[in-house]
Design a protein around this motif. Sequence first.
Motif, PDB file in Angstrom:
ATOM      1  N   UNK A 252       1.895  -1.980   0.582  1.00 15.36           N
ATOM      2  CA  UNK A 252       2.907  -2.390  -0.400  1.00 15.36           C
ATOM      3  C   UNK A 252       2.597  -3.777  -0.953  1.00 15.36           C
ATOM      4  N   UNK A 253       2.183  -4.689  -0.086  1.00 17.40           N
ATOM      5  CA  UNK A 253       1.810  -6.034  -0.548  1.00 17.40           C
ATOM      6  C   UNK A 253       0.554  -5.955  -1.417  1.00 17.40           C
ATOM      7  N   UNK A 254      -0.409  -5.130  -1.014  1.00 19.37           N
ATOM      8  CA  UNK A 254      -1.611  -4.938  -1.838  1.00 19.37           C
ATOM      9  C   UNK A 254      -1.234  -4.407  -3.218  1.00 19.37           C
ATOM     10  N   UNK A 255      -0.254  -3.521  -3.278  1.00 16.59           N
ATOM     11  CA  UNK A 255       0.195  -2.972  -4.555  1.00 16.59           C
ATOM     12  C   UNK A 255       0.641  -4.086  -5.505  1.00 16.59           C
ATOM     13  N   UNK A 256       1.378  -5.078  -4.985  1.00 17.09           N
ATOM     14  CA  UNK A 256       1.827  -6.186  -5.837  1.00 17.09           C
ATOM     15  C   UNK A 256       0.643  -6.949  -6.427  1.00 17.09           C
ATOM     16  N   UNK A 257      -0.479  -6.980  -5.723  1.00 26.32           N
ATOM     17  CA  UNK A 257      -1.646  -7.734  -6.184  1.00 26.32           C
ATOM     18  C   UNK A 257      -2.468  -6.990  -7.231  1.00 26.32           C
ATOM     19  N   UNK A 258      -2.397  -5.657  -7.249  1.00 26.39           N
ATOM     20  CA  UNK A 258      -3.272  -4.886  -8.142  1.00 26.39           C
ATOM     21  C   UNK A 258      -2.530  -4.085  -9.201  1.00 26.39           C
ATOM     22  N   UNK A 259      -1.210  -4.152  -9.254  1.00 24.76           N
ATOM     23  CA  UNK A 259      -0.461  -3.250 -10.131  1.00 24.76           C
ATOM     24  C   UNK A 259      -0.367  -3.697 -11.585  1.00 24.76           C
TER      25      UNK A 259
ATOM     26  N   UNK B  37       4.631  -2.101 -16.579  1.00 29.00           N
ATOM     27  CA  UNK B  37       5.784  -1.605 -17.341  1.00 29.00           C
ATOM     28  C   UNK B  37       6.726  -2.720 -17.766  1.00 29.00           C
ATOM     29  N   UNK B  38       7.957  -2.348 -18.076  1.00 25.60           N
ATOM     30  CA  UNK B  38       8.947  -3.292 -18.582  1.00 25.60           C
ATOM     31  C   UNK B  38       9.419  -4.256 -17.496  1.00 25.60           C
ATOM     32  N   UNK B  39       9.798  -5.465 -17.934  1.00 28.60           N
ATOM     33  CA  UNK B  39      10.390  -6.438 -17.024  1.00 28.60           C
ATOM     34  C   UNK B  39      11.864  -6.081 -16.861  1.00 28.60           C
ATOM     35  N   UNK B  40      12.277  -5.873 -15.620  1.00 30.80           N
ATOM     36  CA  UNK B  40      13.655  -5.482 -15.336  1.00 30.80           C
ATOM     37  C   UNK B  40      14.535  -6.690 -15.040  1.00 30.80           C
ATOM     38  N   UNK B  41      13.989  -7.666 -14.319  1.00 27.71           N
ATOM     39  CA  UNK B  41      14.728  -8.874 -13.956  1.00 27.71           C
ATOM     40  C   UNK B  41      13.802 -10.061 -14.157  1.00 27.71           C
ATOM     41  N   UNK B  42      14.222 -11.030 -14.940  1.00 26.42           N
ATOM     42  CA  UNK B  42      13.443 -12.245 -15.142  1.00 26.42           C
ATOM     43  C   UNK B  42      13.824 -13.249 -14.066  1.00 26.42           C
TER      44      UNK B  42
ATOM     45  N   UNK C 254       6.631  -2.857 -10.062  1.00 24.58           N
ATOM     46  CA  UNK C 254       6.882  -3.525  -8.779  1.00 24.58           C
ATOM     47  C   UNK C 254       7.808  -2.717  -7.879  1.00 24.58           C
ATOM     48  N   UNK C 255       8.585  -1.817  -8.467  1.00 24.08           N
ATOM     49  CA  UNK C 255       9.556  -1.060  -7.675  1.00 24.08           C
ATOM     50  C   UNK C 255       8.895  -0.202  -6.594  1.00 24.08           C
ATOM     51  N   UNK C 256       7.676   0.261  -6.829  1.00 25.36           N
ATOM     52  CA  UNK C 256       6.972   1.035  -5.805  1.00 25.36           C
ATOM     53  C   UNK C 256       6.699   0.169  -4.577  1.00 25.36           C
ATOM     54  N   UNK C 257       6.293  -1.070  -4.799  1.00 18.39           N
ATOM     55  CA  UNK C 257       6.054  -1.980  -3.687  1.00 18.39           C
ATOM     56  C   UNK C 257       7.328  -2.362  -2.966  1.00 18.39           C
ATOM     57  N   UNK C 258       8.395  -2.572  -3.728  1.00 20.26           N
ATOM     58  CA  UNK C 258       9.692  -2.899  -3.124  1.00 20.26           C
ATOM     59  C   UNK C 258      10.166  -1.734  -2.253  1.00 20.26           C
ATOM     60  N   UNK C 259      10.058  -0.523  -2.778  1.00 16.68           N
ATOM     61  CA  UNK C 259      10.467   0.658  -2.002  1.00 16.68           C
ATOM     62  C   UNK C 259       9.615   0.798  -0.746  1.00 16.68           C
ATOM     63  N   UNK C 260       8.322   0.558  -0.864  1.00 16.09           N
ATOM     64  CA  UNK C 260       7.445   0.631   0.299  1.00 16.09           C
ATOM     65  C   UNK C 260       7.831  -0.379   1.369  1.00 16.09           C
ATOM     66  N   UNK C 261       8.145  -1.599   0.945  1.00 14.26           N
ATOM     67  CA  UNK C 261       8.557  -2.615   1.917  1.00 14.26           C
ATOM     68  C   UNK C 261       9.881  -2.256   2.582  1.00 14.26           C
ATOM     69  N   UNK C 262      10.815  -1.693   1.823  1.00  9.72           N
ATOM     70  CA  UNK C 262      12.091  -1.283   2.407  1.00  9.72           C
ATOM     71  C   UNK C 262      11.912  -0.173   3.437  1.00  9.72           C
ATOM     72  N   UNK C 263      11.064   0.799   3.125  1.00 12.43           N
ATOM     73  CA  UNK C 263      10.798   1.884   4.081  1.00 12.43           C
ATOM     74  C   UNK C 263      10.065   1.334   5.302  1.00 12.43           C
TER      75      UNK C 263
END
Length: 79
Positions: free
Chosen positions: A32-39, A44-49, A60-69
């Motif tokens: 999940x952390x690696x995902x943040x580095x290569x995504x 896509x769109x910015x959801x929260x600035x 980034x939501x895929x990485x966030x979901x991975x960290x939560x799981x």
Amino acid sequence: MLAGLVLVALVVSAAVALPLKRTGALLLAAVSVLWFLVNSPMEGDVLVVVMPGHGLTAGDLAGVAGLLVAVAGWLLADG
């Protein structure tokens, strides 16, 4: 292409994380952390600035979901 391969690794590690208990949780957290580095090609769109030029994107939501799981898997593991 690298981002796509890491995304596949993220999905696969999420599928095996809970049966592998804490080892799976650590694997999923690492991918999940690696995902943040290569995504960046898939952001896509910015959801929260957070600050100008930085924010949470749809990709980034895929990485966030991975960290939560991963956290849930760690907490639910039997030591």
